[in-house]
Scaffold this active site. Sequence first.
Site, PDB file in Angstrom:
ATOM      1  N   CYS A 186      31.799  17.007  56.999  1.00  0.00           N
ATOM      2  CA  CYS A 186      32.147  16.101  55.888  1.00  0.00           C
ATOM      3  C   CYS A 186      33.535  16.472  55.367  1.00  0.00           C
ATOM      4  CB  CYS A 186      31.153  16.229  54.740  1.00  0.00           C
ATOM      5  SG  CYS A 186      29.419  16.101  55.184  1.00  0.00           S
ATOM      6  N   HIS A 190      37.039  14.834  53.769  1.00  0.00           N
ATOM      7  CA  HIS A 190      36.800  14.731  52.317  1.00  0.00           C
ATOM      8  C   HIS A 190      37.053  16.014  51.539  1.00  0.00           C
ATOM      9  CE1 HIS A 190      35.301  10.643  52.361  1.00  0.00           C
ATOM     10  NE2 HIS A 190      34.517  10.935  53.371  1.00  0.00           N
ATOM     11  N   ARG A 234      25.160   5.627  53.004  1.00  0.00           N
ATOM     12  CA  ARG A 234      26.540   6.118  53.093  1.00  0.00           C
ATOM     13  C   ARG A 234      26.592   7.426  53.888  1.00  0.00           C
ATOM     14  NH1 ARG A 234      31.239   4.643  54.035  1.00  0.00           N
ATOM     15  NH2 ARG A 234      30.516   5.900  55.745  1.00  0.00           N
ATOM     16  N   CYS A 238      28.283   8.170  57.618  1.00  0.00           N
ATOM     17  CA  CYS A 238      29.307   9.210  57.811  1.00  0.00           C
ATOM     18  C   CYS A 238      28.918  10.105  58.991  1.00  0.00           C
ATOM     19  CB  CYS A 238      29.481  10.053  56.552  1.00  0.00           C
ATOM     20  SG  CYS A 238      30.615   9.333  55.343  1.00  0.00           S
TER      21      CYS A 238
END
Lengths: 277, 203
Positions: A186, A190, A234, A238
Site C-alpha cells: 500500500c 500511499h 476500495r 487496491c
Amino acid sequence: MKASAKKFGFWLAAAVTAACSFTATLVWAQSAANQDPVAEYRAMFGDDNPAELWLTRGKDLWTAPRGPKHVALANTCDLGMGVGVIAGAYAHLPRYFVDSGRVQDLESRLLTCMVVQQGFKQADLVANRFGDGDRKSDLEALAAYLVDASRGVPISLPLDHPQEKRAYALGEAIFYYRAGTHDFSCATCHSQPDKRIRLQRLPDLATPEGAREAYTTWPAYRVSQGEVRTMEWRLGDCFRQQRLPEMTYGSDAAIALTMFLAKNAEGGELAAPGLKR
Amino acid sequence: MRILIRLMPLLAAVPLLSAAAGPDRNAQARAAMQSSFKAHGQAGMERLDQDATQALCSRYAPGMPPGEDAARAMAANRASIRYPADGNFLGDWKRGEAIAQEGTGKQYSDDPGKPSGGNCYACHRLSGDEVAYGTIGPSLYQFGKNRGRSEEMLKLTWSMIYDMKAFTLCSAMPRFGSRGILDEQQIKDVMALLFDPDSPVNR
C-alpha cells in the site's frame, strides 16, 4: 405595479445570482478540470450526489423487517453504540464486539447482524457484496445510509481494547507488506505527500492529513462505476492492482487495514458518502 | 547463571531488532493475509510470499534497511540482470510507447495470455505530448537527448529497467526484467522510447 416591480426585482436578483454562480462554477470547473475531472463533475452536479438513491434504499433496508427471521436491523443490530443507534456509530468503527469476539468494520458488522439477527445466509450476502447495474447490493445501500448518519462527526477510535490495538498493528504491517510480481505494498503509492498516479492524486495514508482526506470520503459514489462503493471495495481493488490474490470481504486483513486507516484519520470529520472518479 | 548465559544472545539481540518495526511484523502480516485472501486467476497465493528484497524493505518501512543487509540484497538483484543476447539494446520506440501506456498485466483481472504493459506513465513523464503522467518517479522527458547513447549509458538504463532494486533497494519501481513482467524485446522497445532521437521523449 408594486407587486410586479417586486417580482421583477426578484427575478433580476435571481438571474444575476444564477449568472454569477454559473460563471463562477464554469470558471472553477474549467480550472479544476485540468487537474481533476471529478471536480468538474462535482461542479456540474453541485450538492447532488447519486448516492442519495442508495441512501434512501439503505434506510428502508435498515428499518423494514426482513430475512427469514423477519426482524428489522433497526430493532436488533448493534453497531457499537447500542441496538439501533446509528448517529455517529460509523465514526467509532472498526471496534471490538463482545458478541462476535472480534474487531469489526462496518461491512463485517452488517454481515454479522444480517446473518445472526435476520437469518440471511452469509454466502448469499457476500455474493452480492458489490452491486452491478440492475443487481444492486443491499450491503452498499445500508453502508451509504449508515455512514451518512455520521456526517460531520469526527472519527474517534480510542483503541482501548487490546484486540483493537492488535488490529491497528496488523493493519500497519499489512500497509508496509511488499509482495507479488511488482513488489508493491500500500505504502508504495500511499506514503509520500503530493504524488499522483497518472492524473489521480495519491493521499499519503500514513499521515493524519492524507488519511483524513481519503477515509472521511468513503464510502463514495464512483462515477466510473455508477455504484456506491465502500472501503472494503476500495481496499480489495487496491490489492488487485498490487497484483496480489483476491482480498476476502470481511476478512481480518480487510478489517485491520481499515483500522489502520481510520485511526490515522482520527479527528477528521466524516463527509461520506462522497463522490469520486 | 546458566539461564543468564542462555539468555545472553537474546538480550544482545534486543537493540538490533529495535531498529526495525519487529522481526515478526512480516510474519504477522503474511499469516493474516494468507487467511484473508484467496487465489484468483493468475494471482495465486504464492504471490503473498516475500523474497529477500521485499521482506527487508517491509520490515524496516517506512525507514530503510541497514547498509549491510541492503548491500547483500542489492548484490543479489544485480546478479539477476541479463543483457540482451544479441547485444542490441534498442528496439522500436513506437512499440515502446504502447508498452509505456499499457497498464494491464499480472492482475487477476487481466488475461494471462496477453503480454503485460510497463505502465511507465503511471509514475513517469516520458513523451512531451502525454500530459496524463504520474509523479512517483522522476521525469524521463528528454532522457536520451540529455544523456547520449554511449554503451555505458545504454547498459545502465537497461539495468535500471531490468532491476531497479540493484540500485535503490526499496525503490517503488518494479523489477521488470528480474520478475518477468516485461520480456527482452519489450525492454528493448521501452529503451528505444527513451533513447531514439525520433521518439517523442526526445523531440
